[in-house]
Design a protein around this motif. Structure first.
Motif, PDB file in Angstrom:
ATOM      1  N   GLU A 187       0.590  -1.187  -0.073  1.00  0.00           N
ATOM      2  CA  GLU A 187       0.170  -0.111   0.125  1.00  0.00           C
ATOM      3  C   GLU A 187       0.861   1.378   0.253  1.00  0.00           C
ATOM      4  OE1 GLU A 187      -2.597  -0.564   3.486  1.00  0.00           O
ATOM      5  OE2 GLU A 187      -4.045  -1.642   2.131  1.00  0.00           O
ATOM      6  N   GLY A 188       2.121   1.197   0.047  1.00  0.00           N
ATOM      7  CA  GLY A 188       3.086   2.345  -0.174  1.00  0.00           C
ATOM      8  C   GLY A 188       3.626   2.890   1.097  1.00  0.00           C
ATOM      9  N   TYR A 189       3.730   2.226   2.184  1.00  0.00           N
ATOM     10  CA  TYR A 189       4.158   2.462   3.536  1.00  0.00           C
ATOM     11  C   TYR A 189       5.383   2.130   3.691  1.00  0.00           C
ATOM     12  CZ  TYR A 189      -0.665   3.973   4.477  1.00  0.00           C
ATOM     13  OH  TYR A 189      -1.956   4.653   4.620  1.00  0.00           O
ATOM     14  N   THR A 190       5.642   0.772   3.793  1.00  0.00           N
ATOM     15  CA  THR A 190       7.056   0.273   3.884  1.00  0.00           C
ATOM     16  C   THR A 190       7.785   0.728   2.846  1.00  0.00           C
ATOM     17  OG1 THR A 190       5.963  -1.577   4.884  1.00  0.00           O
ATOM     18  CG2 THR A 190       8.310  -2.052   4.260  1.00  0.00           C
ATOM     19  N   SER A 191       7.077   0.717   1.553  1.00  0.00           N
ATOM     20  CA  SER A 191       8.153   1.128   0.548  1.00  0.00           C
ATOM     21  C   SER A 191       8.709   2.481   0.597  1.00  0.00           C
ATOM     22  CB  SER A 191       7.411   1.095  -0.810  1.00  0.00           C
ATOM     23  OG  SER A 191       6.134   1.782  -0.802  1.00  0.00           O
ATOM     24  N   SER A 192       8.235   3.471   1.585  1.00  0.00           N
ATOM     25  CA  SER A 192       8.688   4.688   1.519  1.00  0.00           C
ATOM     26  C   SER A 192       9.671   4.692   2.549  1.00  0.00           C
ATOM     27  CB  SER A 192       7.596   5.632   2.200  1.00  0.00           C
ATOM     28  OG  SER A 192       6.572   5.941   1.262  1.00  0.00           O
ATOM     29  N   LEU A 193       9.735   3.875   3.576  1.00  0.00           N
ATOM     30  CA  LEU A 193      10.760   3.695   4.466  1.00  0.00           C
ATOM     31  C   LEU A 193      12.098   2.918   3.852  1.00  0.00           C
ATOM     32  CD1 LEU A 193       8.616   2.283   7.575  1.00  0.00           C
ATOM     33  CD2 LEU A 193       9.614   4.621   7.069  1.00  0.00           C
ATOM     34  N   SER A 234      19.538   7.548   1.475  1.00  0.00           N
ATOM     35  CA  SER A 234      20.567   7.692   2.278  1.00  0.00           C
ATOM     36  C   SER A 234      21.748   7.147   2.001  1.00  0.00           C
ATOM     37  CB  SER A 234      20.085   7.384   3.765  1.00  0.00           C
ATOM     38  OG  SER A 234      20.049   5.808   3.916  1.00  0.00           O
ATOM     39  N   LEU A 235      21.647   5.953   1.216  1.00  0.00           N
ATOM     40  CA  LEU A 235      22.809   5.451   0.704  1.00  0.00           C
ATOM     41  C   LEU A 235      23.378   6.042  -0.644  1.00  0.00           C
ATOM     42  CD1 LEU A 235      22.170   1.563   1.455  1.00  0.00           C
ATOM     43  CD2 LEU A 235      23.877   2.921   2.363  1.00  0.00           C
ATOM     44  N   GLY A 236      22.773   7.252  -0.928  1.00  0.00           N
ATOM     45  CA  GLY A 236      23.112   7.854  -2.252  1.00  0.00           C
ATOM     46  C   GLY A 236      22.595   7.363  -3.490  1.00  0.00           C
ATOM     47  N   LEU A 237      21.384   6.388  -3.425  1.00  0.00           N
ATOM     48  CA  LEU A 237      21.113   5.555  -4.674  1.00  0.00           C
ATOM     49  C   LEU A 237      19.752   6.440  -5.132  1.00  0.00           C
ATOM     50  CD1 LEU A 237      20.986   2.042  -3.454  1.00  0.00           C
ATOM     51  CD2 LEU A 237      22.737   3.310  -4.833  1.00  0.00           C
ATOM     52  N   PRO A 238      19.496   6.286  -6.491  1.00  0.00           N
ATOM     53  CA  PRO A 238      18.491   7.168  -6.832  1.00  0.00           C
ATOM     54  C   PRO A 238      17.072   6.194  -6.685  1.00  0.00           C
ATOM     55  CG  PRO A 238      19.834   6.545  -8.824  1.00  0.00           C
ATOM     56  CD  PRO A 238      20.471   6.272  -7.261  1.00  0.00           C
ATOM     57  N   ALA A 239      16.110   6.635  -5.589  1.00  0.00           N
ATOM     58  CA  ALA A 239      15.139   5.761  -5.365  1.00  0.00           C
ATOM     59  C   ALA A 239      14.135   6.572  -5.148  1.00  0.00           C
ATOM     60  CB  ALA A 239      15.475   4.828  -4.281  1.00  0.00           C
ATOM     61  N   SER A 240      12.890   6.048  -5.332  1.00  0.00           N
ATOM     62  CA  SER A 240      11.600   6.690  -4.927  1.00  0.00           C
ATOM     63  C   SER A 240      10.562   5.257  -4.725  1.00  0.00           C
ATOM     64  CB  SER A 240      10.955   7.359  -6.202  1.00  0.00           C
ATOM     65  OG  SER A 240      10.891   6.517  -7.363  1.00  0.00           O
ATOM     66  N   ASP A 241       9.259   5.716  -4.359  1.00  0.00           N
ATOM     67  CA  ASP A 241       8.229   4.503  -4.233  1.00  0.00           C
ATOM     68  C   ASP A 241       7.103   5.077  -4.924  1.00  0.00           C
ATOM     69  OD1 ASP A 241       7.372   6.352  -2.327  1.00  0.00           O
ATOM     70  OD2 ASP A 241       6.586   4.769  -1.059  1.00  0.00           O
ATOM     71  N   VAL A 242       6.222   3.985  -4.772  1.00  0.00           N
ATOM     72  CA  VAL A 242       4.902   3.818  -5.647  1.00  0.00           C
ATOM     73  C   VAL A 242       3.840   4.462  -4.628  1.00  0.00           C
ATOM     74  CG1 VAL A 242       3.105   2.733  -6.852  1.00  0.00           C
ATOM     75  CG2 VAL A 242       5.581   2.245  -7.398  1.00  0.00           C
ATOM     76  N   VAL A 243       3.336   5.505  -4.767  1.00  0.00           N
ATOM     77  CA  VAL A 243       2.165   5.959  -3.797  1.00  0.00           C
ATOM     78  C   VAL A 243       0.973   4.844  -4.028  1.00  0.00           C
ATOM     79  CG1 VAL A 243       0.306   7.797  -3.487  1.00  0.00           C
ATOM     80  CG2 VAL A 243       2.846   8.178  -4.223  1.00  0.00           C
ATOM     81  N   GLY A 244       0.665   4.303  -2.814  1.00  0.00           N
ATOM     82  CA  GLY A 244      -0.417   3.466  -2.930  1.00  0.00           C
ATOM     83  C   GLY A 244      -0.012   1.959  -3.191  1.00  0.00           C
ATOM     84  N   GLY A 245       1.216   1.721  -3.345  1.00  0.00           N
ATOM     85  CA  GLY A 245       1.642   0.258  -3.714  1.00  0.00           C
ATOM     86  C   GLY A 245       1.072  -0.458  -4.793  1.00  0.00           C
ATOM     87  N   ILE A 246       1.099  -1.673  -4.772  1.00  0.00           N
ATOM     88  CA  ILE A 246       0.694  -2.666  -5.891  1.00  0.00           C
ATOM     89  C   ILE A 246      -0.834  -2.420  -5.889  1.00  0.00           C
ATOM     90  CG2 ILE A 246       0.435  -4.338  -4.299  1.00  0.00           C
ATOM     91  CD1 ILE A 246       1.618  -4.786  -8.120  1.00  0.00           C
ATOM     92  N   HIS A 247      -1.559  -1.952  -4.873  1.00  0.00           N
ATOM     93  CA  HIS A 247      -2.988  -1.923  -4.835  1.00  0.00           C
ATOM     94  C   HIS A 247      -3.415  -0.621  -5.737  1.00  0.00           C
ATOM     95  CE1 HIS A 247      -3.899  -4.127  -0.639  1.00  0.00           C
ATOM     96  NE2 HIS A 247      -3.565  -5.142  -1.671  1.00  0.00           N
ATOM     97  N   ALA A 248      -2.699   0.327  -5.855  1.00  0.00           N
ATOM     98  CA  ALA A 248      -2.911   1.587  -6.609  1.00  0.00           C
ATOM     99  C   ALA A 248      -2.562   1.371  -8.127  1.00  0.00           C
ATOM    100  CB  ALA A 248      -1.941   2.715  -6.070  1.00  0.00           C
ATOM    101  N   TRP A 249      -1.172   0.352  -8.032  1.00  0.00           N
ATOM    102  CA  TRP A 249      -0.866   0.047  -9.503  1.00  0.00           C
ATOM    103  C   TRP A 249      -1.892  -0.677 -10.269  1.00  0.00           C
ATOM    104  CZ3 TRP A 249       4.118   0.741 -11.673  1.00  0.00           C
ATOM    105  CH2 TRP A 249       4.406   0.142 -12.793  1.00  0.00           C
ATOM    106  N   ARG A 250      -2.502  -1.821  -9.474  1.00  0.00           N
ATOM    107  CA  ARG A 250      -3.591  -2.339 -10.297  1.00  0.00           C
ATOM    108  C   ARG A 250      -4.683  -1.542 -10.448  1.00  0.00           C
ATOM    109  NH1 ARG A 250      -4.667  -8.037  -9.979  1.00  0.00           N
ATOM    110  NH2 ARG A 250      -3.061  -8.358  -8.307  1.00  0.00           N
TER     111      ARG A 250
END
Length: 140
Positions: A90-96, A103-119
């Protein structure tokens, strides 16, 4: 030692403050130009909700080691500069998780709403679970 945050909600807000979060359609468009989705959900959730074709399966407890190019335990896909889009249910754990990657310098983001929103956005989902540290196949 005192807590750094008064609540989990405060921790999540702090993590998200340092992220560029992606709506599902935007995340999908970024995959067309080289970004990789990394699915951090356990197998039982991927089996229940499906998986994103082309995503890489890395469960949360190995994420930093598998995606950081110089960790000594990284996946071959973990090249310097590789953009990662983290997805969970749902996009919570992915944010963390995405915040930890940033914080490690990697280009990263997450999906708002997770797989449920994707579907819900009508984007492709295939049955899972794919083995850990493999890419999800594109099913016809």
């Amino acid at each position: 030692m005192s807590a750094g945050f008064a609540s989990v909600d405060d921790l999540l807000a702090s993590a998200r403050a340092g992220l560029t979060r992606r709506e599902p359609q935007e995340a999908y468009r970024r995959t067309l130009t080289g970004a990789l989705v990394v699915d951090i959900r356990p197998a039982w959730q991927r089996e229940a909700d499906g998986e994103i074709p082309g995503s890489v399966i890395v469960e949360r407890n190995h994420l930093e080691w598998r995606l950081h190019p110089t960790s000594g335990a990284s996946l071959p896909l973990a090249a310097v500069g590789q953009e990662w889009i983290v997805v969970c249910t749902e996009g919570y754990t992915s944010s963390l998780a995405a915040s930890a990657l940033v914080s490690l310098g990697l280009p990263a983001s997450d999906v708002v709403g997770g797989i449920h929103a994707w579907r819900a956005a009508g984007l492709p989902v295939v049955p899972g679970p794919t083995p850990v540290e493999h890419r999800v196949r594109h099913h016809p």
